[in-house]
Design a protein around this motif. Structure first.
Motif, short mmCIF file in Angstrom:
data_model
loop_
_atom_site.label_atom_id
_atom_site.label_comp_id
_atom_site.label_asym_id
_atom_site.label_seq_id
_atom_site.Cartn_x
_atom_site.Cartn_y
_atom_site.Cartn_z
N ASP A 94 -4.61 -17.08 -25.03
CA ASP A 94 -4.13 -15.84 -25.62
C ASP A 94 -3.34 -15.89 -26.94
O ASP A 94 -2.77 -15.23 -27.51
N ARG A 121 -6.35 -11.17 -14.73
CA ARG A 121 -7.15 -11.43 -15.58
C ARG A 121 -7.70 -12.80 -15.50
O ARG A 121 -8.64 -13.24 -16.22
N ARG A 132 -5.30 -10.81 -29.56
CA ARG A 132 -4.32 -11.28 -28.91
C ARG A 132 -3.24 -11.95 -29.94
O ARG A 132 -3.13 -11.47 -31.04
N GLY A 139 -4.45 -5.45 -28.29
CA GLY A 139 -4.09 -6.76 -27.21
C GLY A 139 -2.98 -6.37 -26.14
O GLY A 139 -1.87 -6.09 -26.62
N ILE A 188 -1.61 -8.70 -22.88
CA ILE A 188 -1.63 -9.74 -22.16
C ILE A 188 -0.78 -9.77 -21.18
O ILE A 188 0.21 -9.27 -20.97
#
Ligand code: ATP
Ligand code: MG
Length: 556
Positions: free
Chosen positions: A400, A524, A411, A463, A465
């Motif tokens: 990431d 994810r 990211r 993004g 994460i």
């Protein structure tokens, strides 16, 4: 895309398969004067695999659909390879798949009846004791293009045959000295009808009958009699037995059963990227390529169970692939899709960092920890939320971050702002490296206004994460698997030399509540299950079940 698969599948499921047509026709004509009876007849010489699951689903579901019954029958007429360990494993696997047998049977319990049937054939002049050795037998058998020759022992009197057969049974002769053969037709174009062997001598002890017998029936003679004894109506087997059907019918006719069962053949299941025969699977276990019969890399039912596949997913797969007469190879992705679809709405999500990169939020107070609320399953609101700690030091996935981002990379990279799911907007300010130039840490800042759930409507970021709080992270062991067979550069399937990756990962503290056998989505990443054999409170071990994304696409 998913929608269109489902519509197609539904259409397939509504139309009847050819076996259902045969059964319904028999019911209409009352051909059997008894209710539908099927059986699943494994030989207890290994563990069951997903191919067997197809046969199990078919036999049990046909019985259920037509208000009949299905027996679990151990086809244990060959003393050489059979073992009670396998009997227990097979029972467990059938139950795990969700099926209940009407009766549990052992073919070896029918040895008396089979012997009587053989005697009946001898008395009718339909069987004889033959003393040709194996080589001679082969020579006399002929070929596909040439008829066979009759054995010189073929015209022995019934009395002589009875006497010899009884002596065989009483142990007078060593293994291989003579056999009992059916007297059918040495010129038949079907090799199976050229006076096939129906009984042979073997002085090995049997796992069920012990030393009681030293003559054992051959499969082609035993199987129809087993079916008939149990009142089976539809004896479903795989295509390689198609050429044996005339013999199946001959045995039943000559041993004079009323309303005998009928054999129906369907195509064996084959799946890409794996192996599917007990013999080969046993080899992998015996030579240490895998650890055991329930190794998560194997397509055995116990392997799939340990891998984290659900019985629902396996049954769904067996239903979707359908039954046909022509052999085909099913993409392994199709099985994986069934697993994914089944787990999607059932399991909770956890944040786990598989390949950690440390993040320090330089403007976040040193001794503060906040609880952030994360949904347990983004598809199913009723599955609720959980609180996950957030503080100054965190881990994110190494993938990431990119020091020099490629196009459309949204990211972390120097100067970019991303959302840490459930927490804040974070900007990457500085990259720390070791002497070798490897990135070891990211210095970031957070914007206190952007707390998730605070109603912040300011900037948008592209993004999002996931992350794990470093202070409270739990170290776990993760095992990821690759296919047993892969394609080499020429497209030929070869054994994969590298099928397991074992590594440490960081999980959010809620992972402590996991128990062996609990499945999660690692957010994810994919679906994982706590291993039932290797995991302990001190060192939790998780197996990868299946990744999140499918590489398999249904054919248009
Ligand atoms: P293997 O070749 O793996 O040893 P098998 O056919 O010898 O399998 P059995 O124990 O004799 O195994 O089989 C029990 C039942 O399962 C049989 O009716 C057989 O036809 C069925 N079966 C075995 N393999 C498959 C498969 N790949 N697809 C569908 N049915 C199968
Ligand atoms: Mg077999």
């Amino acid at each position: 895309m998913a929608e269109s698969i489902n519509t197609d599948e539904r259409e397939v499921r509504e139309s009847k398969n050819f076996i259902e047509n045969i059964i319904e026709n028999d019911i209409d004509k009352n051909s059997y004067q008894r209710s539908v009876k099927t059986r699943f007849p494994p030989e207890p010489n290994g563990y069951l695999h997903i191919g067997h699951a197809k046969s199990i689903c078919l036999n049990f579901s046909m019985a259920a659909k037509y208000d009949g019954g299905c027996n679990l029958r151990f086809d244990d007429t060959n003393p050489t390879k059979e073992d009670t360990e396998y009997v227990e494993a097979i029972k467990e696997d059938v139950k795990w798949l969700g099926f209940d047998w009407s009766e549990l049977r052992f073919a070896s319990d029918y040895f008396d009846t089979m012997y009587e049937c053989a005697v009946k054939l001898i008395k009718k002049g339909k069987a004889f004791v033959c003393e040709l050795n194996a080589d001679e037998m082969r020579e006399y058998r002929g070929t596909l293009t040439e008829p066979g020759k009759e054995s010189p022992y073929r015209n022995r009197s019934a009395e002589e045959n009875l006497k010899l057969f009884e002596e065989m049974k009483n142990g007078k002769y060593p293994d291989g000295a003579m056999v009992l053969r059916a007297k059918i037709d040495m010129t038949s174009p079907n090799m199976n009808m050229r006076d096939p062997v129906i009984y042979r001598i073997s002085h090995l002890p049997h796992h069920n009958s012990g030393d009681k017998w030293c003559v054992y029936p051959m499969y082609d003679f035993a199987h129809p009699i087993e079916d008939a004894i149990e009142g089976v109506t539809h004896s479903i087997c795989t295509m390689e037995f198609e050429d044996h059907r005339p013999l199946y019918e001959w045995v039943l006719a000559e041993t004079e059963w009323e309303n005998p069962p009928k054999q129906i053949e369907f195509a064996r299941l084959n799946i890409t990227n794996t192996l599917m025969s007990k013999r080969y699977l046993k080899e992998l276990v015996d030579n240490g390529t895998v650890e055991s019969w329930d190794d998560p890399r194997l397509p055995t039912i116990s392997g799939l169970r340990r891998r984290g596949y659900t019985p629902e997913a396996v049954r769904d797969f067996c239903e979707r692939i359908g039954v046909a007469k022509s052999n085909s190879i099913v993409e392994i992705g199709q099985l994986e899709n069934c697993v994914r679809e089944d787990l999607k709405n059932r399991v909770e999500s956890r944040n786990v960092i598989l390949d950690p990169l440390k993040v320090v939020i330089t403007n976040y107070p040193d001794n503060k920890t906040e609880e952030c609320e994360l949904e347990n399953n983004k598809e199913v609101e009723e599955m609720g939320t959980r609180m996950v700690p957030f503080s100054r030091e965190l881990y994110v996935e190494r993938e990431d971050f990119m020091e020099v981002p490629v196009k459309k990379y949204f990211r972390l990279f120097p100067g970019n702002e991303v959302r840490f799911k459930g927490a804040y907007f974070i900007t990457c300010e500085e990259v720390i490296k070791d002497d070798a130039g490897n990135v070891t840490e990211l210095r970031c800042t957070y914007d206190p206004e952007t707390r998730s759930g605070s109603g912040f409507e300011g900037r948008k970021v592209k993004g999002t994460i996931h992350w794990v709080d470093a202070k409270t992270a739990e170290k776990i062991t993760v095992r990821e698997f690759d296919y047993l067979k892969i394609e080499d550069e020429n497209g030929t399937e070869i054994m994969n030399p590298d099928t397991m990756k074992i590594f440490e990962a960081y999980a959010e503290p809620a992972i402590k509540d996991s128990k062996p056998g609990t499945r999660y989505q690692f957010f994810r990443h994919g679906y994982y299950i706590e291993d039932t054999k290797l995991s302990s409170e001190e060192n939790k071990v998780f197996n990868q079940i299946v990744g999140l994304k499918s590489s398999w696409k249904p054919k248009k």
